[in-house]
Design a protein around this motif. Sequence first.
Motif, PDB file in Angstrom:
ATOM      1  N   GLN A   1      -2.245  32.185  27.063  1.00  0.00           N
ATOM      2  CA  GLN A   1      -0.801  32.398  26.956  1.00  0.00           C
ATOM      3  C   GLN A   1      -0.459  33.874  26.714  1.00  0.00           C
ATOM      4  OE1 GLN A   1      -2.700  30.634  24.879  1.00  0.00           O
ATOM      5  NE2 GLN A   1      -1.855  28.616  24.450  1.00  0.00           N
ATOM      6  N   VAL A   2      -1.445  34.688  26.349  1.00  0.00           N
ATOM      7  CA  VAL A   2      -1.199  36.081  25.974  1.00  0.00           C
ATOM      8  C   VAL A   2      -1.636  36.997  27.119  1.00  0.00           C
ATOM      9  CG1 VAL A   2      -1.777  37.892  24.311  1.00  0.00           C
ATOM     10  CG2 VAL A   2      -1.540  35.535  23.549  1.00  0.00           C
ATOM     11  N   ARG A   3      -0.776  37.963  27.434  1.00  0.00           N
ATOM     12  CA  ARG A   3      -1.105  38.942  28.469  1.00  0.00           C
ATOM     13  C   ARG A   3      -2.315  39.767  28.045  1.00  0.00           C
ATOM     14  NH1 ARG A   3       4.224  42.221  29.567  1.00  0.00           N
ATOM     15  NH2 ARG A   3       2.955  43.013  31.228  1.00  0.00           N
ATOM     16  N   ALA A   4      -3.161  40.127  28.991  1.00  0.00           N
ATOM     17  CA  ALA A   4      -4.383  40.872  28.687  1.00  0.00           C
ATOM     18  C   ALA A   4      -4.073  42.197  27.998  1.00  0.00           C
ATOM     19  CB  ALA A   4      -5.177  41.112  29.970  1.00  0.00           C
ATOM     20  N   ILE A   5      -2.996  42.836  28.391  1.00  0.00           N
ATOM     21  CA  ILE A   5      -2.638  44.128  27.814  1.00  0.00           C
ATOM     22  C   ILE A   5      -2.184  43.993  26.364  1.00  0.00           C
ATOM     23  CG2 ILE A   5      -0.221  44.145  28.512  1.00  0.00           C
ATOM     24  CD1 ILE A   5      -0.667  47.092  29.338  1.00  0.00           C
ATOM     25  N   SER A   6      -1.824  42.784  25.940  1.00  0.00           N
ATOM     26  CA  SER A   6      -1.300  42.560  24.594  1.00  0.00           C
ATOM     27  C   SER A   6      -2.308  41.939  23.637  1.00  0.00           C
ATOM     28  CB  SER A   6      -0.069  41.661  24.665  1.00  0.00           C
ATOM     29  OG  SER A   6       0.934  42.264  25.438  1.00  0.00           O
ATOM     30  N   ILE A   7      -3.537  41.745  24.056  1.00  0.00           N
ATOM     31  CA  ILE A   7      -4.538  41.081  23.213  1.00  0.00           C
ATOM     32  C   ILE A   7      -4.700  41.811  21.878  1.00  0.00           C
ATOM     33  CG2 ILE A   7      -7.011  40.546  22.994  1.00  0.00           C
ATOM     34  CD1 ILE A   7      -5.679  38.608  24.817  1.00  0.00           C
TER      35      ILE A   7
ATOM     36  N   GLY B   1     -22.491  29.656  15.124  1.00  0.00           N
ATOM     37  CA  GLY B   1     -21.814  29.701  16.409  1.00  0.00           C
ATOM     38  C   GLY B   1     -20.589  30.594  16.363  1.00  0.00           C
ATOM     39  N   GLU B   2     -20.468  31.373  15.329  1.00  0.00           N
ATOM     40  CA  GLU B   2     -19.314  32.263  15.185  1.00  0.00           C
ATOM     41  C   GLU B   2     -19.650  33.588  15.858  1.00  0.00           C
ATOM     42  OE1 GLU B   2     -16.453  31.242  13.929  1.00  0.00           O
ATOM     43  OE2 GLU B   2     -17.304  29.289  13.502  1.00  0.00           O
ATOM     44  N   GLY B   3     -19.482  34.668  15.156  1.00  0.00           N
ATOM     45  CA  GLY B   3     -19.813  35.971  15.689  1.00  0.00           C
ATOM     46  C   GLY B   3     -18.587  36.713  16.176  1.00  0.00           C
ATOM     47  N   TRP B   4     -18.792  37.530  17.187  1.00  0.00           N
ATOM     48  CA  TRP B   4     -17.750  38.422  17.693  1.00  0.00           C
ATOM     49  C   TRP B   4     -17.539  38.188  19.171  1.00  0.00           C
ATOM     50  CZ3 TRP B   4     -15.222  41.100  14.025  1.00  0.00           C
ATOM     51  CH2 TRP B   4     -15.832  41.198  12.776  1.00  0.00           C
ATOM     52  N   LEU B   5     -16.303  38.282  19.607  1.00  0.00           N
ATOM     53  CA  LEU B   5     -15.941  38.046  21.007  1.00  0.00           C
ATOM     54  C   LEU B   5     -15.391  39.325  21.631  1.00  0.00           C
ATOM     55  CD1 LEU B   5     -14.032  34.664  20.565  1.00  0.00           C
ATOM     56  CD2 LEU B   5     -16.397  34.994  21.272  1.00  0.00           C
ATOM     57  N   THR B   6     -15.646  39.491  22.904  1.00  0.00           N
ATOM     58  CA  THR B   6     -15.081  40.620  23.634  1.00  0.00           C
ATOM     59  C   THR B   6     -13.636  40.307  24.006  1.00  0.00           C
ATOM     60  OG1 THR B   6     -15.771  39.776  25.785  1.00  0.00           O
ATOM     61  CG2 THR B   6     -17.339  41.208  24.619  1.00  0.00           C
ATOM     62  N   LYS B   7     -12.945  41.292  24.497  1.00  0.00           N
ATOM     63  CA  LYS B   7     -11.546  41.113  24.898  1.00  0.00           C
ATOM     64  C   LYS B   7     -11.440  40.065  26.015  1.00  0.00           C
ATOM     65  CE  LYS B   7      -7.503  43.860  26.100  1.00  0.00           C
ATOM     66  NZ  LYS B   7      -7.007  45.221  26.348  1.00  0.00           N
ATOM     67  N   ALA B   8     -12.391  40.083  26.940  1.00  0.00           N
ATOM     68  CA  ALA B   8     -12.375  39.108  28.038  1.00  0.00           C
ATOM     69  C   ALA B   8     -12.556  37.687  27.514  1.00  0.00           C
ATOM     70  CB  ALA B   8     -13.463  39.453  29.050  1.00  0.00           C
ATOM     71  N   GLU B   9     -13.414  37.524  26.519  1.00  0.00           N
ATOM     72  CA  GLU B   9     -13.618  36.195  25.944  1.00  0.00           C
ATOM     73  C   GLU B   9     -12.382  35.727  25.180  1.00  0.00           C
ATOM     74  OE1 GLU B   9     -18.450  36.353  25.242  1.00  0.00           O
ATOM     75  OE2 GLU B   9     -17.114  37.300  23.778  1.00  0.00           O
ATOM     76  N   VAL B  10     -11.710  36.669  24.500  1.00  0.00           N
ATOM     77  CA  VAL B  10     -10.475  36.320  23.798  1.00  0.00           C
ATOM     78  C   VAL B  10      -9.407  35.914  24.814  1.00  0.00           C
ATOM     79  CG1 VAL B  10      -8.638  37.204  22.314  1.00  0.00           C
ATOM     80  CG2 VAL B  10     -11.007  37.795  21.824  1.00  0.00           C
ATOM     81  N   GLN B  11      -9.355  36.599  25.941  1.00  0.00           N
ATOM     82  CA  GLN B  11      -8.382  36.281  26.984  1.00  0.00           C
ATOM     83  C   GLN B  11      -8.573  34.847  27.482  1.00  0.00           C
ATOM     84  OE1 GLN B  11      -5.736  37.984  28.219  1.00  0.00           O
ATOM     85  NE2 GLN B  11      -5.308  36.268  29.562  1.00  0.00           N
ATOM     86  N   GLU B  12      -9.818  34.398  27.563  1.00  0.00           N
ATOM     87  CA  GLU B  12     -10.085  33.019  27.976  1.00  0.00           C
ATOM     88  C   GLU B  12      -9.565  32.018  26.946  1.00  0.00           C
ATOM     89  OE1 GLU B  12     -14.213  32.497  28.852  1.00  0.00           O
ATOM     90  OE2 GLU B  12     -14.227  34.128  30.317  1.00  0.00           O
ATOM     91  N   LEU B  13      -9.662  32.369  25.654  1.00  0.00           N
ATOM     92  CA  LEU B  13      -9.195  31.465  24.602  1.00  0.00           C
ATOM     93  C   LEU B  13      -7.688  31.546  24.395  1.00  0.00           C
ATOM     94  CD1 LEU B  13     -12.060  32.013  22.017  1.00  0.00           C
ATOM     95  CD2 LEU B  13     -11.661  29.993  23.433  1.00  0.00           C
ATOM     96  N   TRP B  14      -7.083  32.656  24.778  1.00  0.00           N
ATOM     97  CA  TRP B  14      -5.633  32.866  24.645  1.00  0.00           C
ATOM     98  C   TRP B  14      -5.006  33.051  26.019  1.00  0.00           C
ATOM     99  CZ3 TRP B  14      -5.388  37.335  20.507  1.00  0.00           C
ATOM    100  CH2 TRP B  14      -5.841  36.864  19.265  1.00  0.00           C
TER     101      TRP B  14
END
Length: 140
Positions: free
Chosen positions: A27-33, A12-25
Amino acid sequence: MGAADEQDRQDGEGWLTKAEVQELWPQVRAISITAVARANSVRTSAALSQDLTGEPTYHAADVRHVAARITRGEGRVAPWQRADSDAAYDDATPVPPVRHPVGWGADNVPGLILLAIIVGLVLWSLTSPDNHGTVTDFVR
C-alpha cells in the motif's frame, strides 16, 4: 554480532531491505518507505543492506507489526504516500510541462527600463565629445 542479533536470526526476525519491506507494504509507495518507517517508529540499521545500495535495513518484527497496522488502517501513512491513492496515480501519470507565455507584461518593465538606461549610457559615452580620445584615437 551480538547475542540479540543471533536470537533475532534464530526467531526468523532480523533485518529487511527496502525491497523486502515494499513486498510487505504494497500500500506504500516505494519512494515513501523510509518516511513511513520513521513515522511508525520502525527500527533501522545503519549497516549496509545485502544488495549494497546504501539503503538502511529495517527491523523485520517492526515492519510486520506496521504492515498489520497499515492493513487495519491504523498505520501512519499520509495520503500522498499511499500507492493506491489519487495522489500516487497523479504522480505516476506523465503530464506535458506547462509553458507560460512570455510577454511584455508588468513584470518585465523594470528590466526593460534598466536595459534602456544601460544602452543609453553606452551610446552617450561613445558619442560624447569628452571621451578622452578612446574611440577617435582607435579609429585614426
